[in-house]
Motif scaffolding. Sequence first.
Motif, PDB file in Angstrom:
ATOM      1  N   TRP A   1       1.279   7.127  -6.547  1.00  0.00           N
ATOM      2  CA  TRP A   1       0.146   8.025  -6.806  1.00  0.00           C
ATOM      3  C   TRP A   1       0.530   9.463  -6.448  1.00  0.00           C
ATOM      4  O   TRP A   1       0.319  10.385  -7.234  1.00  0.00           O
ATOM      5  N   ALA A   2       1.128   9.627  -5.255  1.00  0.00           N
ATOM      6  CA  ALA A   2       1.483  10.980  -4.814  1.00  0.00           C
ATOM      7  C   ALA A   2       2.565  11.572  -5.711  1.00  0.00           C
ATOM      8  O   ALA A   2       2.522  12.757  -6.046  1.00  0.00           O
TER       9      ALA A   2
ATOM     10  N   TRP B   1       0.665   4.177  -2.726  1.00  0.00           N
ATOM     11  CA  TRP B   1       0.395   5.547  -2.312  1.00  0.00           C
ATOM     12  C   TRP B   1       1.512   6.467  -2.799  1.00  0.00           C
ATOM     13  O   TRP B   1       1.263   7.558  -3.323  1.00  0.00           O
TER      14      TRP B   1
ATOM     15  N   SER C   1       2.365  14.102  -0.407  1.00  0.00           N
ATOM     16  CA  SER C   1       0.973  14.536  -0.528  1.00  0.00           C
ATOM     17  C   SER C   1       0.600  15.526   0.581  1.00  0.00           C
ATOM     18  O   SER C   1      -0.581  15.703   0.874  1.00  0.00           O
TER      19      SER C   1
ATOM     20  N   ALA D   1       5.493   9.121   1.216  1.00  0.00           N
ATOM     21  CA  ALA D   1       4.290   9.433   0.436  1.00  0.00           C
ATOM     22  C   ALA D   1       3.462  10.488   1.147  1.00  0.00           C
ATOM     23  O   ALA D   1       2.887  11.383   0.516  1.00  0.00           O
ATOM     24  N   GLY D   2       3.419  10.410   2.475  1.00  0.00           N
ATOM     25  CA  GLY D   2       2.690  11.411   3.247  1.00  0.00           C
ATOM     26  C   GLY D   2       3.252  12.801   3.012  1.00  0.00           C
ATOM     27  O   GLY D   2       2.513  13.767   2.856  1.00  0.00           O
TER      28      GLY D   2
ATOM     29  N   GLY E   1       5.652   4.949   3.435  1.00  0.00           N
ATOM     30  CA  GLY E   1       4.376   5.597   3.700  1.00  0.00           C
ATOM     31  C   GLY E   1       4.594   7.027   4.167  1.00  0.00           C
ATOM     32  O   GLY E   1       3.886   7.951   3.742  1.00  0.00           O
TER      33      GLY E   1
ATOM     34  N   LYS F   1       0.958  12.577  -9.014  1.00  0.00           N
ATOM     35  CA  LYS F   1      -0.004  13.665  -8.829  1.00  0.00           C
ATOM     36  C   LYS F   1       0.731  14.988  -8.636  1.00  0.00           C
ATOM     37  O   LYS F   1       0.359  16.018  -9.166  1.00  0.00           O
TER      38      LYS F   1
ATOM     39  N   PRO G   1       0.823  -1.216   0.000  1.00  0.00           N
ATOM     40  CA  PRO G   1       0.000   0.000   0.000  1.00  0.00           C
ATOM     41  C   PRO G   1       0.849   1.255   0.000  1.00  0.00           C
ATOM     42  O   PRO G   1       0.517   2.232  -0.689  1.00  0.00           O
ATOM     43  N   ALA G   2       1.963   1.219   0.747  1.00  0.00           N
ATOM     44  CA  ALA G   2       2.827   2.395   0.803  1.00  0.00           C
ATOM     45  C   ALA G   2       3.389   2.706  -0.572  1.00  0.00           C
ATOM     46  O   ALA G   2       3.428   3.868  -0.999  1.00  0.00           O
TER      47      ALA G   2
ATOM     48  N   ASN H   1       0.759  15.556   3.828  1.00  0.00           N
ATOM     49  CA  ASN H   1       0.183  15.139   5.110  1.00  0.00           C
ATOM     50  C   ASN H   1       1.325  15.006   6.116  1.00  0.00           C
ATOM     51  O   ASN H   1       1.716  13.908   6.486  1.00  0.00           O
TER      52      ASN H   1
END
Lengths: 515, 517
Positions: B158-159, B155, B215, B211-212, B208, B162, B151-152, B217
Amino acid sequence: MASTTSPSTATAAMWAFAAATCVKLMLVPTYRSTDFDVHRYWLALTHALPARQWYTDASSQWTLDYPPFFAYFSRLLSLPAPFVDASLVSIPVPAAPPSSAYLLYLRLTVAFSDLLLLAAVLLLARDARRRQRPFLVLVLVMWSPALLIVDHIHFQYNGFLMGLLLLSLHFLEQGKDLAGGIVFAALLCSKHLFLVAAPVYFVYLFGHYCCGRGALRGLGRLLLMGAGVVAVFAMAFAPFVYYGQMQQLLSRLFPFGRGLFHAYWAPNFWVFYIVLDKILAFLLRRLGFSIEIPEASFTRGLVGDSSPFAVLPKVTPITTFLLVILAMAPCLVKAFANPQSKHIIRWVAYACSCGFMFGWHVHEKASLHFTIPLALIAMDSLDDVRHYFLLSIVSCYSLFPLLFEDQEYPIKVLLLLTYGTLMWVGFSSHFSANSAPGGKKLDASDSIVERRFTGWISLGYLLGMFAIEFWSRLFHHHVFGDRLPFLPLMMVSVYCGVGMMYSWVWQLSWIIRNT
Amino acid sequence: MAKAKKSRNSAPDPSVAARLPWQPPAPPLVTALLISFAALLLRALVSVGPYSGQGAAPKFGDYEAQRHWMELTLHLPSSDWYRNTSDNDLAYWGLDYPPLSAYQSRLHARLINASLPDAVALRSSRGFESQESKLLMRWTVLSSDLMVFFPAALWFVWAYMKDGVGGSGERREGWTWLLAMVLLNPCLVLIDHGHFQYNCISLGLTLGAIAGILSRNQLVAAALFSLAINHKQMSMYFAPAFFGHLLGKCLKQKYPIIEIMKLGFVVLGTFALVWWPYVHSYEAAMQVISRLAPFERGIYEDYVANFWCTTSVLIKWKRLFAIKPLKLMSLSATILAFLPSFLQQVKSPSNLGFLYSLLNSSFSFYLFSYQVHEKSILLPLLPASLLALHEPQLHGWFTYYALFSMYPLICRDQLLLQYIAVLGLFVLIYYPPGGNYGKGVKFPSGIMVVLSLPFLCSILLHTVYLQIEPPKRYPFLFDALIMFICFSQFIILTLYTNYKQWMLDFHPRPVGRKKDL
């Protein structure tokens, strides 16, 4: 490096083959069936003993029961063996488990013999109209999970045999009928199970190669083809005729003592027959008839004459033979009446499916014989896509019981899932690319919904496979404990049988409508 | 399914070109699923091979260490996990990872205990080996990988796409290749699923966190990175990059102090939660910490391609200095090495600079810090794979030498077959038919010659290491040669990436600027 140039199909195909070879390397330490011992013995047998003793030696229970070309092939593979491990070619085969070098060598011979498959695939990159086939269909052949499971885990040499079959199909597609016929004869002399395709070959070659060119030329061509085929057979069998061993050889090749079913039921027509028999027997017993239950008909491959059926009539080899011919008849008529090279793959695949559906003592592995050729025409039309998507998944799933150990469980599941998503990605991108402006239109009347490569019914059927798998892996044990151990296998057989039956009917109706 | 309709106005001649099935207009979600399945399949295939220390009594290897920790954490109260007691012999694979690792061991132990209690029974299970327990243990790694790292990675990709981290020059469809490069990292797969470790968890948590940050976060990133540190203290290699980047970002805000306090609160909170059983007393906490920093094991082990081990051929560090000055020396060397990259991020934090900074700071720890294992190369390798689209040559080059630096370990573990296959697959995916997706620089031919020399040596050493007995006087001659080659490459790499990171400021990327708003 920055630009993505489009590669030639040949480069891409070799790339895909190399990737598959890496996967095959990692499969070396996995489970192997008794077929491994079979081929281990054959390798040693053909190396250590003269040809005179190949079909008479009985130092192992795994006697040689393939035709002579396969024995020659074994001999070829055994040539470098003494340099690796001398025990590889000693007769009798040592009882000890193979050393790691020994194991690696045998596994590598399989990966090596797949080069013939690569060669055939590279040749088949162009179809009968000399157009480029999509790269994806070549990948579908080389990355076939069923082929990986049977050859590189279970241990057989189907990649080599399929390579021969595809090679012969390539020659026929390109109109080189003589070469195609000779290669097919060589295939028959390597594995006689392909005899089931012989009627189609005969009819097609007779119609396409010999007829319609005047009587004299036709006769000349018939003689030429006959001479070629006879020469191949002579090369294979002449030594054994000379030794006077033909009787012995044929009894090895055609052991009719075996029963209608293999140990695990291949998902074909006879599965429905035996299930119907069970249901009838059950109902009749309920109604008060006394029905004798045949012994151990669920689990074992039957030996001898005892019928596995309680109510329905016994099935003999002759019955199955007639059924196969009957099922094949429409295809034979079509192939003779209008022999077109563009349909030959379809006809041969259909003949193999008939053999699979109605044949005597069919192995579940035989579904490879038509799934692999059909992969080549999988993207000819949207209907083909839908059919192949279903068929390849069913065929691979029906092989799952071959690998019953826990270690290979994630491997076989992931192989199938990867292949399934690859088809999903590839098919949908292929059709959305080709339906876009500028690309060639498939069919103007296709709506978006119809362009989907799988219908709701087949999608539901494929999802049902998950239910069957969950049941047999998780719940069966909880519900029944140790009772009915054959039920999960039977469910897989019957469930895949439905898909196989559908595939057979679909192929038949396509042939009747379109060829 | 076939929604992405794009006109292919530059359609190549269909008679020669192959259309790759995963090229657009392939549905992106299913393509991501395909790559994930393939990556999972690769892991399952590697896991068939032997694990470290298989059948090698009495000390075994990392597999036994993990199994032993499962046994301890399942049966002992948390207060005894890091203490020498009658049931816990710290000399035999004592727990030396932070508490989150211990919780993970406990969770896995409960799963294994449900089906095979013998494998994790207290004391009696020492050195327990069976086909079934191997499968169960392999499943725990496989499932951890699937639940944390996958998942990381998704993500992150994607980030990354994007945000357009790599700038406008990168092709959009390159994301499939980037995802494949992150998920099919050959070193990570071999170490986790062959050798047997759980790097996928700590690296997955770090990924993760990255990725945070991409994006925006920051708080999630801080929490995830704290968890990563609490799973393996080696994740600290990335700390300067995270710290520098977050600090730099906070300083750009209106109220920097409040932003910093928010982050600090999240970090402290996460740490407090993980360390809950040990925060009640100073001694308990210190006991754990002393287990985490095993200074007595020396400045390096085996033949690791870092500064201390390589230069020890000339300067016998271990003999010349006591532990204490060595500690100080390695600390200051490490700080000096990561300082430029750290300062750059404080000065002008950007997403691309952050990825470079992660690479540079983890590399400085690998090269200069105390007690580094050869497996620690996985840490700098992670950001290098994240930069695959931006620096394709660097990524390929680094992955090859990282793998090569672990070659002696792989041979000891008898994973040679898996090594060849995984390396082969990496090369094939790195050079997909149709060319590389990344954009790279062309090196002058002079540099190429210099770079290809060690490459040829490494190819030669691959076979020499297996086939030729080293001379009696120098039994580790080939290990040392491998170490030299890898070290020289790593030094060049890190100098290059430090230079690139600093150069970012002088060639400001319009995309990166815009996203900071």
